[in-house]
Design an enzyme around this catalytic site. Structure first.
Site, mmCIF file in Angstrom:
data_model
loop_
_atom_site.group_PDB
_atom_site.id
_atom_site.type_symbol
_atom_site.label_atom_id
_atom_site.label_comp_id
_atom_site.label_asym_id
_atom_site.label_seq_id
_atom_site.Cartn_x
_atom_site.Cartn_y
_atom_site.Cartn_z
ATOM 1 N N CYS A 1 -8.111 4.590 0.844
ATOM 2 C CA CYS A 1 -8.400 5.957 0.767
ATOM 3 C C CYS A 1 -8.129 7.101 1.872
ATOM 4 O O CYS A 1 -7.570 6.709 3.043
ATOM 5 C CB CYS A 1 -9.925 6.057 0.695
ATOM 6 S SG CYS A 1 -10.611 4.582 -0.260
ATOM 7 N N GLY B 1 -3.989 6.885 -1.580
ATOM 8 C CA GLY B 1 -4.792 6.027 -2.917
ATOM 9 C C GLY B 1 -4.580 6.821 -3.834
ATOM 10 O O GLY B 1 -4.679 8.204 -4.115
ATOM 11 N N ASN C 1 -13.538 6.142 4.114
ATOM 12 C CA ASN C 1 -12.157 5.509 4.319
ATOM 13 C C ASN C 1 -12.655 4.253 5.192
ATOM 14 O O ASN C 1 -12.903 4.603 6.604
ATOM 15 C CB ASN C 1 -11.134 6.694 4.773
ATOM 16 C CG ASN C 1 -9.887 5.823 5.077
ATOM 17 O OD1 ASN C 1 -9.648 4.701 4.674
ATOM 18 N ND2 ASN C 1 -9.205 6.279 5.975
ATOM 19 N N GLY C 2 -12.223 3.117 5.173
ATOM 20 C CA GLY C 2 -12.365 1.844 5.609
ATOM 21 C C GLY C 2 -13.101 0.704 5.050
ATOM 22 O O GLY C 2 -12.864 0.723 3.833
ATOM 23 N N TYR D 1 3.592 1.850 8.069
ATOM 24 C CA TYR D 1 3.633 1.865 6.653
ATOM 25 C C TYR D 1 3.087 2.789 6.092
ATOM 26 O O TYR D 1 3.368 3.725 5.079
ATOM 27 C CB TYR D 1 3.733 0.407 6.126
ATOM 28 C CG TYR D 1 3.394 0.609 4.544
ATOM 29 C CD1 TYR D 1 4.641 0.446 3.849
ATOM 30 C CD2 TYR D 1 2.567 0.431 3.800
ATOM 31 C CE1 TYR D 1 4.835 0.575 2.325
ATOM 32 C CE2 TYR D 1 2.341 0.470 2.484
ATOM 33 C CZ TYR D 1 3.471 0.438 1.907
ATOM 34 O OH TYR D 1 3.430 0.471 0.494
ATOM 35 N N SER E 1 9.864 4.360 2.440
ATOM 36 C CA SER E 1 8.938 3.976 3.741
ATOM 37 C C SER E 1 9.891 3.536 4.921
ATOM 38 O O SER E 1 9.586 3.681 6.045
ATOM 39 C CB SER E 1 7.985 3.201 3.560
ATOM 40 O OG SER E 1 8.238 2.028 3.198
ATOM 41 N N ASP F 1 14.004 -2.776 6.491
ATOM 42 C CA ASP F 1 12.568 -2.713 5.941
ATOM 43 C C ASP F 1 11.432 -2.726 6.950
ATOM 44 O O ASP F 1 11.719 -2.917 8.075
ATOM 45 C CB ASP F 1 12.244 -3.762 4.869
ATOM 46 C CG ASP F 1 11.473 -3.246 3.651
ATOM 47 O OD1 ASP F 1 10.823 -2.267 3.657
ATOM 48 O OD2 ASP F 1 11.441 -4.076 2.737
#
Lengths: 479, 479, 479, 479
Positions: B12, B38, B113-114, B254, B295, B357
């Site tokens: 989140c 999210g 968040n967590g 990421y 990414s 990557d």
């Protein structure tokens, strides 16, 4: 320049396949890779033993085909599909292609990418003669011409009709017996043929669609060719011999996907070359090169590589922006609220930035991005455009039809630089563009259409001639 | 690595604002820039003179807020919002935050968040004592603890509750009188504060959200801090002094947007450094460097710059892939039909490619991409991963909770190389990662959490201890 | 009176089944036949081996369950469901039942039809003691009371809770081990039990749901009963012995489906009797009897039969009216544009019409229909209402809570007649109503609740007492 | 017989208005009252100063027009609209009317109710001559004929075209200058004209639509008439003088709304008469008369009144059944699960029931309802059908085109009685039907089309002749 803000739109992408048990599904994936060519609507027609089945609708392919059931109804071993570009206003499902016609003597489906220059006069003649049109699209005209032709074979009727329409066109047709592809005498729009492992033939607006469906590239459809594909294979004929390559240069600059090859030239590589030559033509001292995502990243990396200046991610595009219905109010915009594109303060603050973009249409986007970079602390912003100034309308399939929309039509480079707030501004030269792409057809500009830059149209303008003369006198309106 | 295929998900993003006449709308744009954190659901709660209003739903923010009317119902000068990450299966609107509680003595909204490490035991204790939970989320626990605290002031009740929960948490709360932000004692998740031109305070999971709403960065919320924002301004307090930085290194690698700064370090720049150091640690001769979009593009450009090998667009991601309901059949996949990612034949054919990557989880995606490049004609594919091998689960908010999912947990680098079909494979070293990010907190690993790489968890694992011991014995399943 | 225009709404319908392999689907069809009891939202919870699964949403049942897939997720041999009535404004999915609670010691689902009179004070007490509520609904209160009870068995905890709540309630509960139904000590709301061919027990708000699912009627749930159904069969207990029948008379008059039986009395037959007795009490010479569709057709046919005056279809209801978003403008209404109800000119023109309706709330609908009939040429319109005048609010589950909404609360019959433009107006007497229904419980009014007509409430009003005293002084507002 | 289960469908309803500032909205309400004539699709075309605007779509009117915005786009003082009946399978928006054609010399809209008997041959001739059709509908044919006519005025071209098409048709056309209504020479389909208070002229398939929009009935459109309405008023002409009334008797029996008048006869009254005469023709001793909702309630009340046997609500139709996506499985059906229609046990148990229905097509519905009544305890069920046995197909606009679908085509009354499980069965006689309706045109059967009952078609069958001869030999398949 990001896709969402640019007022350049192209007329569609086509995809077709003959000889695959899952023809409609393969067409779905082929069209999916051509979605960048049109987001207004999409459709697929399949051929199951001579009976054609059709689904089409407004919106993205994924909005038209929402479930497996819809796809499973499109049975058969052949299919053609179409994605249509987004215009404002009069969008109606009636205009979504492929058009499907049911005749007592068989079904017929038709898809079209391009723009006819004599559509208006042809339509009027046909209506006076009793024809009824059901859409605003140019595409139906070909069908009327084919049905009214007195030639004996369908192929001869098609050839007669293809010689009657003028302008830029890539047609894809599907009947009980065959799939037919045809390209205008100048080859404005790309159209390529590939073959899948199982032998199925595939026709697509861009080679990226061949790759996506696992098809091997066979050949491009050439100007003036009419190619018939059926169970006996592929037959190449000409409906005219009076051809001359004039491939749309904007395909290389902006429209096509970087992983496509057009006339054998990879689009990403062409763009990287544009950036490299631009760096040679318009070098400047700076701390970093920043590309405008997503279409200018290739050109920017070419510029960076050639100049030795580091390539940085100074602008970030929100990848979720596509379907947002909520917009900032004017007041919030003034308070600095942004949605689509962000300048990266941590990267550009205090730095001299070379901002590479693929083109400038109205200039408003460029001004906005320069402003974003400066607000994020960039000390200098040098704008480098990886194509020549757009000065003339297009009548072969790109949606710029007046000079009013083109800032470069009426303003000097220096004026534009001031208007967009850049510290310097340069465009790629016409020769630079031609060399970057590197075609070598025996035709003006090595086989490119450069009309948007220099007004040198490769064909008569027919119904647009008067309009063109009028727009030459228009002043650009900058806002 | 493309977002769609990676089995790494974070729990989140949060955004809040106090003191703006258009609070809910600003929250919308803030959340919009956090959408990458999210996509399962989103919600906004606004505060209009003490009465809280809520809208929340499943899906993207743009699917929850489909029209202006919905937003206009969220009146008031303060608001908090939340985007929730996508898990398979049990998604229910009951779990979408912010949670809104109506009490006889006032409304209360809460976003989180967590991940708590003692959630299960706390929940059980509370239920035995008569508490009723309405979601599967950990988040409600804090509300029960606050309501059951015997402390006199709300702030003291919050502090008591914050000392009872353990693990990784960034909370955002909204009541009639104030907005409150709190961060766990290790600061696993980022949380930053900014200020808009009109003086409104803004709290956000990432600084990109501050930029997007035109807010100036003020400070990060530090470990153990509880920050109260109301009409009198901003007050910083601590609910504990026993703090030690352990910022999630995967945020840099990421999760976070490249335009965000975490603890003062720009994410794009950190990634570019990872690529540079990776190039030093694992150089190889090749014709081009290709990043896996989106990414890994920063790391790839860093690798290219440092190595002097050209950076090319050898992989293209279809930008329309997000909402497709139609998938290739197994048979079509075997015939080479692809949707999301294409290798660019025109670029890689016959070339030696370095594929950069950001990380490898299961290895299936890497194998697929290596295969794509080889099918497109790449002569060699050298895989370079811009982070150390992932070997241990995370319990602070990233969705990897078993070693089974991690190829590097049970396989040597050489085994992985063979499994993914690469010609060579290297990972960034742990020191390389720490140096690339360049924090300098007085804490282990300069203030980073490196547990996924080395199992060195900065806190006790509480309810997860047994699970952790079990997973240490699991074998990776590669498919 | 047509359902759409009447401001009488009831609080919900419930349905449950234990012991059927297709429990959720049977529940769907049971609820479908109870849809008239609530259109705001619907939900089903199933029990698959102790794990409960839930789907609920806003709108009609057919809008919540749009495909087979949704239903198929609700696996298991037991299920309960709920349809919720439509109120204006604060509709939120949070209030849609059945509520599903997940506890460490098992799941629990709860559905409720009725209204508690001490909800507000109970809720406040519980919140002060740390309880957190997630909806505005009264229903959650019972769950908190059960969880906080110190009694040993779940059944004893339920009994204690059921003795704490006051007012009108029909509860349906589902746990791992059993389905439990409970009815308040007055039995305000109907609740019946049936059995399917395969032995499965079914509980439903109305017997029409038993018929629809092919179940045989077994017994009504009686006031004060708590009935437990599990794999061992059905067990009837009492949570209180202090009971006295006071069945809501509006169920017979308006709410229930004509094919339901309540306390053994068929609703259509009761209505036909109301019409018959009304004809005896208030006869008049006329050419035809016309019922207001749909709810008054039974009473009208009883009136016609008893009086010997022909029954005609003088009013027609558009059966497609339910989901129309387009409304006539005020101007069009003045020009005579109608949507929902039409008077049949070919039938009523020049005739003396007896218009039978079930009840009058505000009077605006009656005025409108009288007007329709007169515009269509009716010479005289005599209104006959098949129930006594509504004068007092209801606190047990019908949505009339103020006297302002009731035209008869402050106006004489003659005044009402004039206001609605009728040539004559009569209501059924209270005794006529009691006789028409024909219950014979040993309780006031033979076991009916007649409070709406005479203010004789069968229970204390608790939290509503003050509100009731205030509303007694209000004036009706007629518009 | 309930609408949902009967396999009788009619081809559409039309509505038009000229001279009202809110023309499209009035058309919406007019069409809304004609929704029973077609639920597959709907559309409206408005005329704003010569430019026509169109909206059309699949589904109910309320699904096509979901918001005010859609309606507000249809500006102008004239409009025509259409509702299309539901067929299985090939429903496509291409077939939804009104059709809108854009010609260089003006727009033209066209709506049609009926069925042409020479459509196939006309279409083939036109296609051979180069015409392109865009739908499967007969309707387009008229447009092609008009456009290809060599007559001088539009009106003469229309007349020529109307004399070329054969069969049953009611056309409504809209151009810049006028609205035109035309009816076939037999007047199979009803079409009426009214006038609103403001002087606007209204044309509608049924008079109920005139009532609903507050328009006064002016006249029916008569066989062979072409009526032109424009700003100068209404002009009645004939395109042929060879006319003879043959009004579809099924309009009276089943299709039309009971509040409509056809040729001056009220439909409810006609149906009540059918019930009365049926009672005289086929009396029997019983305890009650029960009508099959909704279409047979008038006939049932006529039967009850005439016989003196009480009329009861022994069958109840679920009013929420329309849009349900969930269906009982075969197993549940066998267990007695029902959705649409319930028998009222409390009414019919132990009683002798006369069940009145309007017609029998396949017989499956009758069998199901008889079964329902018996399962609910009815001692005897005597079926009385208020029309003669259906034995022949219709080619003028009702969707029965084979004898296979008609149980009475190949079975005696006694056989049918046994097949549907009734204790006795009678049909209304042909004379009874003619007398019940009571027309007195100077034409066979007093001006009714009785072909479904006796095979006496009032016109040649053209393209259907061969099909008709073939179906005469078919056997009914009963299931």
């Amino acid at each position: 320049m990001s896709n969402e803000v640019k007022s350049l739109n192209e007329e569609c992408g086509v995809f077709g396949i003959w000889g695959h048990p899952d023809a409609a599904r393969v067409t779905y994936f082929g069209l999916h890779s051509l979605q960048h060519r049109g987001q207004e609507g999409a459709g697929i027609v399949s051929n199951d033993g001579g009976k054609l089945f059709s689904t089409r609708g407004l919106g993205l392919l994924s909005e038209v085909f929402k479930n497996e059931r819809q796809l499973n109804q499109l049975t058969g071993q052949a299919a053609i599909g179409h994605v249509r570009y987004a215009t404002a206003g009069t969008s109606s499902v009636d205009n979504i292609q492929p058009f499907l016609f049911n005749f007592y003597d068989g079904d017929f489906a038709l898809a079209h990418n391009g723009n006819l220059t004599n559509a208006k006069s042809l339509r009027r003649e046909l209506e006076i003669d009793g024809a009824i049109f059901h859409s605003n699209s140019d595409t139906e005209i070909l069908m009327h011409l084919i049905r009214r032709s007195q030639k004996e074979t369908l192929c001869d009727r098609m050839k007669e009709a293809l010689n009657t329409v003028k302008g830029g066109f890539a047609y894809l047709m599907l009947t009980e017996e065959s799939m037919v592809a045809a390209l205008d005498p100048n080859g404005f729009r790309p159209l390529s043929i590939g073959q899948m492992v199982n032998g199925a033939y595939v026709v697509a607006s861009e080679t990226c669609a061949l790759e996506v469906v696992g098809a091997k590239f066979i050949q491009d459809v050439n100007p003036g060719e009419i190619i018939t594909i059926n169970d006996e294979g592929l037959k190449v004929e000409h409906f005219t011999e009076e051809t001359q390559h004039a491939i749309c240069s904007m395909e290389y600059i902006y429209f096509a996907r970087p992983d496509s090859n057009i006339a054998g030239v990879n689009v990403h590589s062409a763009r990287k070359n544009m950036g490299r030559i631009l760096s040679q033509e318009a070098s400047i001292e700076a701390d970093m090169v920043v590309g405008v995502p997503n279409s200018s990243l290739s050109a920017a990396s070419g510029y960076a590589e050639e100049s030795g200046i580091p390539y940085e991610m100074g602008l970030v595009k929100n990848q979720y922006v596509a379907r947002t219905f909520i917009q900032p109010t004017q007041e919030l915009r003034e308070q600095g609220v942004r949605m689509k594109l962000s300048a990266v303060r941590g990267v550009v603050e205090g730095k001299r930035v070379i901002m590479v973009d693929d083109s400038i249409v109205r200039g408003t986007t460029s001004r906005r991005i320069v402003n974003l970079l400066k607000e994020a602390g960039a000390k200098e912003v040098h704008v480098r455009i990886a194509s020549p100034p757009l000065r003339y309308p297009c009548f072969y399939g790109i949606d710029i039809q007046t000079r009013k929309e083109l800032i470069a039509a009426n303003h000097s480079i220096e004026e534009i630089r001031e208007m967009i707030g850049a510290d310097s501004l340069s465009f790629l030269s016409e020769d630079g563009l031609i060399n970057a792409i590197g075609l070598d057809f025996d035709a003006p500009y090595s086989g490119l259409c450069m009309a948007y830059f220099n007004g040198d149209y490769p064909t008569p303008l027919y119904d647009y001639e008067a309009h063109y003369q009028a727009t030459l006198k228009e002043k650009t309106s900058f806002y």
